[in-house]
Design a protein around this motif. Structure first.
Motif, short mmCIF file in Angstrom:
data_model
loop_
_atom_site.label_atom_id
_atom_site.label_comp_id
_atom_site.label_asym_id
_atom_site.label_seq_id
_atom_site.Cartn_x
_atom_site.Cartn_y
_atom_site.Cartn_z
N VAL A 79 19.42 24.92 16.61
CA VAL A 79 20.37 23.84 16.35
C VAL A 79 20.20 23.30 14.93
CG1 VAL A 79 20.39 23.22 18.79
CG2 VAL A 79 18.86 22.00 17.23
N SER A 80 21.28 22.76 14.41
CA SER A 80 21.28 22.21 13.06
C SER A 80 20.31 21.05 12.98
CB SER A 80 22.69 21.75 12.68
OG SER A 80 23.32 21.07 13.75
N GLU A 81 19.46 21.03 11.94
CA GLU A 81 18.42 20.00 11.88
C GLU A 81 19.00 18.61 11.65
OE1 GLU A 81 15.61 21.40 9.03
OE2 GLU A 81 16.77 20.68 7.32
N VAL A 82 20.16 18.51 11.05
CA VAL A 82 20.92 17.27 11.08
C VAL A 82 22.08 17.52 12.03
CG1 VAL A 82 22.35 15.61 9.83
CG2 VAL A 82 20.28 16.51 8.77
N SER A 83 22.01 16.93 13.19
CA SER A 83 23.09 17.01 14.17
C SER A 83 23.63 15.59 14.34
CB SER A 83 22.57 17.59 15.48
OG SER A 83 22.16 18.94 15.31
N PHE A 84 24.47 15.36 15.33
CA PHE A 84 25.07 14.03 15.43
C PHE A 84 25.14 13.53 16.87
CE2 PHE A 84 26.47 15.31 11.26
CZ PHE A 84 26.33 14.13 10.54
N GLY A 85 24.93 12.22 17.00
CA GLY A 85 25.13 11.53 18.27
C GLY A 85 26.51 10.90 18.28
N GLY B 152 28.48 23.22 9.16
CA GLY B 152 27.45 23.98 9.84
C GLY B 152 26.74 23.28 10.98
N VAL B 153 27.15 22.05 11.32
CA VAL B 153 26.54 21.36 12.45
C VAL B 153 26.98 22.07 13.73
CG1 VAL B 153 26.44 19.20 13.75
CG2 VAL B 153 26.45 19.16 11.24
N ASN B 154 26.02 22.43 14.57
CA ASN B 154 26.36 23.16 15.80
C ASN B 154 25.83 22.48 17.05
OD1 ASN B 154 23.60 23.68 15.67
ND2 ASN B 154 23.81 25.85 16.22
N PHE B 155 25.47 21.19 16.94
CA PHE B 155 24.86 20.49 18.07
C PHE B 155 25.27 19.03 18.05
CE2 PHE B 155 20.99 18.44 20.00
CZ PHE B 155 21.13 18.96 21.28
N PHE B 156 25.74 18.54 19.21
CA PHE B 156 26.14 17.14 19.33
C PHE B 156 25.57 16.57 20.62
CE2 PHE B 156 29.41 19.20 16.78
CZ PHE B 156 29.51 18.33 15.71
N ASP B 157 25.12 15.33 20.52
CA ASP B 157 24.55 14.64 21.67
C ASP B 157 25.51 13.55 22.13
OD1 ASP B 157 22.08 13.81 23.36
OD2 ASP B 157 22.71 11.96 22.39
N THR B 158 25.67 13.43 23.44
CA THR B 158 26.55 12.42 23.99
C THR B 158 25.96 11.93 25.32
OG1 THR B 158 28.86 11.90 24.48
CG2 THR B 158 28.06 14.06 25.21
N ALA B 159 26.74 11.14 26.06
CA ALA B 159 26.31 10.66 27.38
C ALA B 159 27.55 10.27 28.15
CB ALA B 159 25.37 9.47 27.26
N PRO C 230 21.86 11.19 13.99
CA PRO C 230 22.44 9.92 13.59
C PRO C 230 23.85 9.77 14.16
CG PRO C 230 22.60 11.48 11.79
CD PRO C 230 21.75 12.13 12.85
N GLY C 231 24.29 8.53 14.26
CA GLY C 231 25.66 8.29 14.69
C GLY C 231 26.60 8.28 13.50
N PHE C 232 27.88 8.17 13.78
CA PHE C 232 28.88 8.14 12.72
C PHE C 232 30.18 7.60 13.30
CE2 PHE C 232 29.79 11.87 15.08
CZ PHE C 232 31.16 12.06 14.99
N LYS C 233 31.05 7.13 12.43
CA LYS C 233 32.39 6.71 12.85
C LYS C 233 33.49 7.40 12.06
CE LYS C 233 31.46 2.04 14.60
NZ LYS C 233 31.82 0.60 14.46
N ASN C 234 33.12 8.02 10.94
CA ASN C 234 34.15 8.62 10.08
C ASN C 234 33.55 9.74 9.23
OD1 ASN C 234 32.84 7.31 7.80
ND2 ASN C 234 33.80 5.42 8.54
N GLU C 235 34.39 10.40 8.47
CA GLU C 235 33.97 11.53 7.65
C GLU C 235 32.95 11.13 6.59
OE1 GLU C 235 37.60 14.53 7.02
OE2 GLU C 235 38.20 12.43 6.75
N ALA C 236 33.14 9.96 5.99
CA ALA C 236 32.24 9.52 4.93
C ALA C 236 30.81 9.39 5.44
CB ALA C 236 32.72 8.19 4.35
N GLN C 237 30.65 8.88 6.65
CA GLN C 237 29.31 8.73 7.21
C GLN C 237 28.70 10.09 7.56
OE1 GLN C 237 29.93 5.92 10.39
NE2 GLN C 237 30.00 4.17 8.99
N VAL C 238 29.52 11.01 8.03
CA VAL C 238 29.04 12.37 8.30
C VAL C 238 28.54 13.00 7.01
CG1 VAL C 238 29.77 14.71 8.91
CG2 VAL C 238 30.44 12.78 10.35
N GLU C 239 29.35 12.90 5.97
CA GLU C 239 28.99 13.49 4.68
C GLU C 239 27.70 12.88 4.13
OE1 GLU C 239 31.45 14.73 0.65
OE2 GLU C 239 32.46 13.72 2.31
#
Length: 327
Positions: free
Chosen positions: A13-19, A46-53, A283-292
Motif C-alpha cells: 500500500v502507498s505509504e501516504v494513503s488517506f482516511g 499513486g495512492v492505492n489505499f483508503f481507510d473508511t468506516a 491523513p484526512g482531507f476535504k479537497n485536492e489542495a489538502q491531498v496535494e
C-alpha cells in the motif's frame, strides 16, 4: 509514490494513503464534489489505499469511495471498520449474525464483493479479551467476504492484546509527535509479528499543522468542537488527547521541524514514516489542495538521529503529562 508491505500480507500500500472521516462528516462542512476530486487526484498520484468506516457520515464516506473507485477493485484497496453503529459494550453487537449484517451493508455501500481490510472499530478491551469476534472474522475471510482483518485500537495494551490473535494482520493506531508512546513497544512488536501499522490522526486533528491559535473555533458539527474533552467518544481521537489550548502552545515549540521540510504538517508525517514499523499514514482531507499538500510529505528530508532524540525528549518532558484518553 513509495509502497510498503502491509505486515505479512500480500498487500502493498502507498505509504501516504488517506482516511475519509473528513469527507464523510464530523469535521465541519464538506462538499462531495471536492471530496471526489480529492480522491481522484490521490489515485492519479499513486495512492492505492483508503481507510473508511461505516459510521463516517452514516455510510456516506463508503458511498463516496464506491463512486471514486468504481471498476478499480483490483488495484485500489479499501479498509473499512464496523461495530460503532451499535452498542460497542454489548456482546450481542459482535455476534456472527450482527457482524455479517455490518459486513454486507458495507459491501453494498462500497459496491464491492470483498473488503480488503475489515477492522473492528475501537471496541472495548473486554471484547478483544473474549476473542469470539476473531472467530467470526475468520469465517468471513474463509468465505471471501473479507481479505484480511485488523483492529483499530485506542491504547498500547489493546494493540498488544490483539496481536495474540494470529488472524489480526493490521492495527490502526494514534501515533504522532504528540502521541509517541507506541514507538517504544507496540511498533517493534508489530514489526516482529508481521502486523501492519496504519497511523490515524497523524496531525493530531490539525494541531500539528501549526495553523491554530488559542482562540480558534470549529463548527458545531466538527468533532473538534463537540468532542474536545471526550464528550461523545474517546478524547484521544481529538487533538491526540491534549487540551486544545495546551496543544496550540506545544505546537509552537515544534515549529523548528519545518526548517528545510516545507511546513509542519509534512514534517510531522515524515517523522511518522521514519519509523520502519509503520505501513502508512492516513491523513484526512476535504479537497485536492489538502491531498496535494499531504502527498508532498514524500519529498521532504528524513529526520536525523539527533533530531529524533530531541523530539523524543520533548514528548516525554513536555507533552506526555497532559495526554488524556489512554496511550
Amino acid at each position: 509514490m513509495n509502497y510498503r508491505q502491509l505486515g505479512n500480507t500480500e498487500l502493498k500500500v502507498s505509504e501516504v494513503s488517506f482516511g475519509t472521516w473528513a469527507i464523510g462528516g464530523d469535521w465541519g462542512t464538506s462538499r462531495d464534489e471536492d471530496g471526489l476530486k480529492g480522491l481522484a487526484l490521490a489515485m492519479e498520484q499513486g495512492v492505492n489505499f483508503f481507510d473508511t468506516a461505516d459510521v463516517y457520515g452514516s455510510g456516506h464516506a463508503e458511498e463516496l469511495l464506491a463512486k471514486a473507485t468504481k471498476g478499480k477493485a483490483d488495484s485500489i484497496h479499501i479498509a473499512t471498520k464496523f461495530c460503532r453503529f451499535g452498542d460497542i459494550h454489548d456482546p450481542k453487537n459482535y455476534t456472527e449474525q450482527k457482524v455479517r449484517e455490518y459486513c454486507e451493508q458495507s459491501l453494498k455501500r462500497l459496491q464491492r464483493e470483498r473488503i480488503d481490510l475489515y477492522q473492528i472499530h475501537c471496541p472495548p478491551i473486554e471484547i478483544m479479551r473474549d476473542g469470539s469476534i476473531f472467530t467470526v472474522l475468520d469465517k468471513l475471510k474463509q468465505e471471501g467476504k473479507i481479505r484480511h482483518y485488523g483492529v483499530s485500537v485506542e491504547t498500547i495494551e489493546e494493540g498488544l492484546l490483539c496481536m495474540k490473535s494470529p488472524g489480526v494482520k493490521a492495527l490502526q493506531v494514534i501515533f504522532n509527535l504528540f502521541r509517541q508512546q507506541p514507538a517504544e513497544v507496540l511498533l517493534p512488536q508489530a514489526q516482529a509479528n508481521g502486523v501492519g501499522i496504519l497511523v490515524r490522526l497523524p496531525l493530531a486533528s490539525g494541531l500539528l499543522t501549526g495553523k491554530f491559535k488559542e482562540n480558534s473555533t470549529f463548527q458545531a458539527n466538527d468533532h473538534r468542537n463537540f468532542n474536545a474533552n471526550g464528550e461523545q467518544f474517546n478524547v484521544g481521537e481529538t487533538f491526540a488527547g491534549l487540551p486544545f489550548v495546551k496543544g496550540v502552545e506545544l505546537a509552537r515549540d515544534l515549529e523548528w521541524i519545518a526548517d528545510e521540510r516545507d511546513n509542519m504538517a509534512r514534517a510531522s508525517m515524515r517523522w511518522i514514516l521514519d519509523h520502519p514499523a509503520v505501513t502508512c499514514v492516513i491523513p484526512g482531507f476535504k479537497n485536492e489542495a489538502q491531498v496535494e499538500d499531504n502527498l508532498a510529505t514524500l519529498n521532504v528530508p528524513t529526520f536525523t538521529a539527533e533530531e529524533m532524540d530531541r523530539l523524543s525528549a520533548f514528548y516525554k518532558n513536555q507533552v506526555a503529562p497532559f495526554i488524556r484518553g489512554g496511550i
